[in-house]
Design a protein around this motif. Structure first.
Motif, PDB file in Angstrom:
ATOM      1  N   GLN A 276      -3.382   0.511  -3.423  1.00 44.05           N
ATOM      2  CA  GLN A 276      -2.588  -0.789  -3.123  1.00 44.05           C
ATOM      3  C   GLN A 276      -2.736  -1.942  -4.022  1.00 44.05           C
TER       4      GLN A 276
ATOM      5  N   GLU B 281      -3.127  -5.843  -4.324  1.00 51.35           N
ATOM      6  CA  GLU B 281      -3.500  -6.996  -3.323  1.00 51.35           C
ATOM      7  C   GLU B 281      -2.983  -8.212  -4.143  1.00 51.35           C
TER       8      GLU B 281
ATOM      9  N   PRO C  16      -4.079  -1.389  -8.370  1.00 50.80           N
ATOM     10  CA  PRO C  16      -4.480  -0.147  -7.512  1.00 50.80           C
ATOM     11  C   PRO C  16      -5.379   0.470  -8.533  1.00 50.80           C
TER      12      PRO C  16
ATOM     13  N   LYS D 287       0.804  -0.993  -0.210  1.00 49.57           N
ATOM     14  CA  LYS D 287      -0.097  -0.029   0.055  1.00 49.57           C
ATOM     15  C   LYS D 287       0.842   1.252  -0.026  1.00 49.57           C
TER      16      LYS D 287
ATOM     17  N   THR E  20      -8.572   6.120  -4.529  1.00 51.70           N
ATOM     18  CA  THR E  20      -9.701   5.252  -3.813  1.00 51.70           C
ATOM     19  C   THR E  20      -9.334   3.734  -3.375  1.00 51.70           C
ATOM     20  N   GLN E  21      -8.294   3.346  -4.205  1.00 48.05           N
ATOM     21  CA  GLN E  21      -7.622   1.977  -3.892  1.00 48.05           C
ATOM     22  C   GLN E  21      -6.119   1.820  -3.960  1.00 48.05           C
TER      23      GLN E  21
END
Length: 489
Positions: A471, A473, A275, A202, A468-469
């Motif tokens: 990261q 994953e 992301p 992140k 808004t995201q």
């Protein structure tokens, strides 16, 4: 009944046909006996129509107010004229042509079939059969010729036991890995951690206080830096001297498997969600364990997947596009990556909307990357000729330094991609190497500017709301090595 055999009986209360015809004035030049002035033998038809009310007057002239014959009831036709029959009491009706005489109609179904006609059916069937046989052979031959490798497991990571430090290492640096990136990679759990069984990398903004006063980050001094280069471990914010330099404005993470999971030929699959956020730069890639053929890019680099966090409006491609590339060349100025670089666009979605599997298959004969299926290839490189020849490099560098083929001594076409590589996962931010093109989509810095980091940070109110995201994953990683006895070739 008239001479043509038509019933001329008038209906009740209606004048007779004869009286009507007699009252009809004749056109000039029209015979009074109803004969056809054109002499085509249709006199009886004209007479018939005049008496039958078929739209022609007794003089043979067409009646523009009458209904066409096709709309008349069949009961109005009579056999006497050859057009039909009406018995006056609603009897059965039928049609008989006056033009075609009985016995003149051809009946092809009664003739004997020519024996040659059967080949009209047989020959196409033979052609279809031969085509199917050839197609089947080509498919079989293609499958048979595909090299089948045997693979042995190296790593299957699902994060069930956390981040295994025997395999994974968190890189701690401040220099953006040579690309002028704006992040500082950390070694704690702030930017790289396990959550809900998934690995999270992140990006977070740096402490604003470090931007507003003279600051020094010295990772060598505190012993956390994973590089021995001062440029990779020390950063400054210098306000009092009027210097525009600042410490990295973003914190993020970069991890690798150099400690415990490497392959020389094999297969890798990384299942990840990318992301969302302007100027984010996720990457899944590989570097050589040793610089066998010299410093970058002489020893190669494999980019399985790279993308951008910007949305689809970004001209170079946002998180709706991923790319794969190989980096190889005698010097950074002669990196031939553009010869081995391919993009793939997501279909009606983005690569940040859900998990996708990003794969690499690598052997002595070829190397290719794919998304979700080996059939959905992104980059394919066939090692059918030496990489030096494929690069078509100039004889000397721009500064006059002679460029030599450092790979030719191996006599292998796949060099430098013939040595062990390790896997890297990271989320970069910004950069000054051209990954984000100048003056495009409101990019708040210029690559050549000494104030690039500061300009980026001062535009935080524009880019941070888009994160808004922020990261990458990762749910699963599988690493297999080729173990069929040919890995030393």
């Amino acid at each position: 009944m008239d001479n043509d055999g038509y019933y001329s009986r008038p209906a009740a209360g209606m004048p007779s046909v004869a009286s009507t015809a007699a009252a009809t004035p004749q056109r000039p030049g029209t015979p009074s006996d109803g004969r056809n002035p054109f002499g085509d033998g249709l006199e009886s038809q004209a007479s018939h129509r005049s008496s039958g009310g078929l739209g022609v007057t007794s003089t043979g002239a067409a009646n523009p107010f009458s209904s066409p014959s096709a709309s008349r009831p069949a009961s109005s036709f009579d056999s006497a004229s050859g057009l039909g029959r009406f018995d006056g009491a609603g009897g059965q009706r039928y049609f008989h042509s006056r033009r075609v005489h009985k016995g003149e109609v051809e009946k092809p179904w009664t003739k004997s079939v020519d024996p040659k006609e059967k080949w009209v059916t047989i020959l196409p069937l033979i052609g279809i059969g031969i085509g199917l046989a050839i197609s089947g052979f080509l498919v079989w031959d293609g499958i048979r010729s595909v090299v089948k490798h045997q693979y042995c497991p190296v790593m299957e990571e699902t994060w069930a036991n956390g981040l295994d430090d025997k395999v994974w290492m968190k890189e701690v640096q401040v220099n953006g890995f040579g690309n002028g990136e704006f992040e500082q990679t950390t070694g704690g759990d702030q930017n790289v951690f396990i959550e809900n069984g998934h690995l999270i990398i992140k990006a977070t903004p740096q402490d604003d206080a470090l931007m507003q006063k003279d600051t020094k980050i010295d990772l060598l001094k505190d012993g956390t830096c994973t590089s021995k280069s001062p440029a990779s471990c020390i950063a400054y914010t210098n306000i009092t001297a009027g210097n525009a330099s600042i410490v990295p404005p973003v914190l993020s993470g970069r991890i690798n498997t150099r400690r415990g999971a490497t392959i020389k030929y094999g297969r890798i699959e990384v299942t990840a969600k990318l992301p969302v956020g302007d100027w984010l730069w996720p990457a899944i890639w590989m570097m050589p364990v040793d610089d066998t053929y010299g410093p970058w890019p002489q020893s190669g680099e494999i980019d399985i997947v790279e993308s951008r966090g910007n949305n689809y409006t970004y001209p170079q491609g946002g998180n709706n596009i991923v790319s794969s590339a190989l980096h190889w060349g005698p010097s950074p100025a002669n990196d031939a990556w553009w010869r081995t670089n391919v993009k793939r666009q997501a279909l009606h979605t983005t690569y940040a909307a859900g998990f996708n599997t990003y794969g690499l298959e690598w052997s002595q004969k070829y190397l290719f990357t794919y998304v979700n299926s080996r059939l959905l290839q992104v980059l394919y490189v066939n090692f059918d000729s030496p990489m030096w020849q494929r690069g078509n490099f100039p004889p000397q560098d721009s500064n006059g330094t002679r460029l030599e083929d450092v790979w030719g001594k191996t006599k292998r076409a796949q060099t430098p991609f013939d040595q062990p590589f390790y896997l890297i996962l990271n989320l970069a931010v910004g950069g000054t190497n051209g990954w984000f093109e100048d003056n495009v989509n409101g990019k708040p810095w210029l690559d050549a500017s000494p104030n690039a980091r500061k300009d980026f940070w001062q535009a935080k109110d524009r880019w941070f709301p888009t994160w808004t995201q922020p990261q990458m994953e990762i749910s699963k990683i599988v690493m297999l090595r080729q173990c069929d006895g040919n890995e030393d070739q």
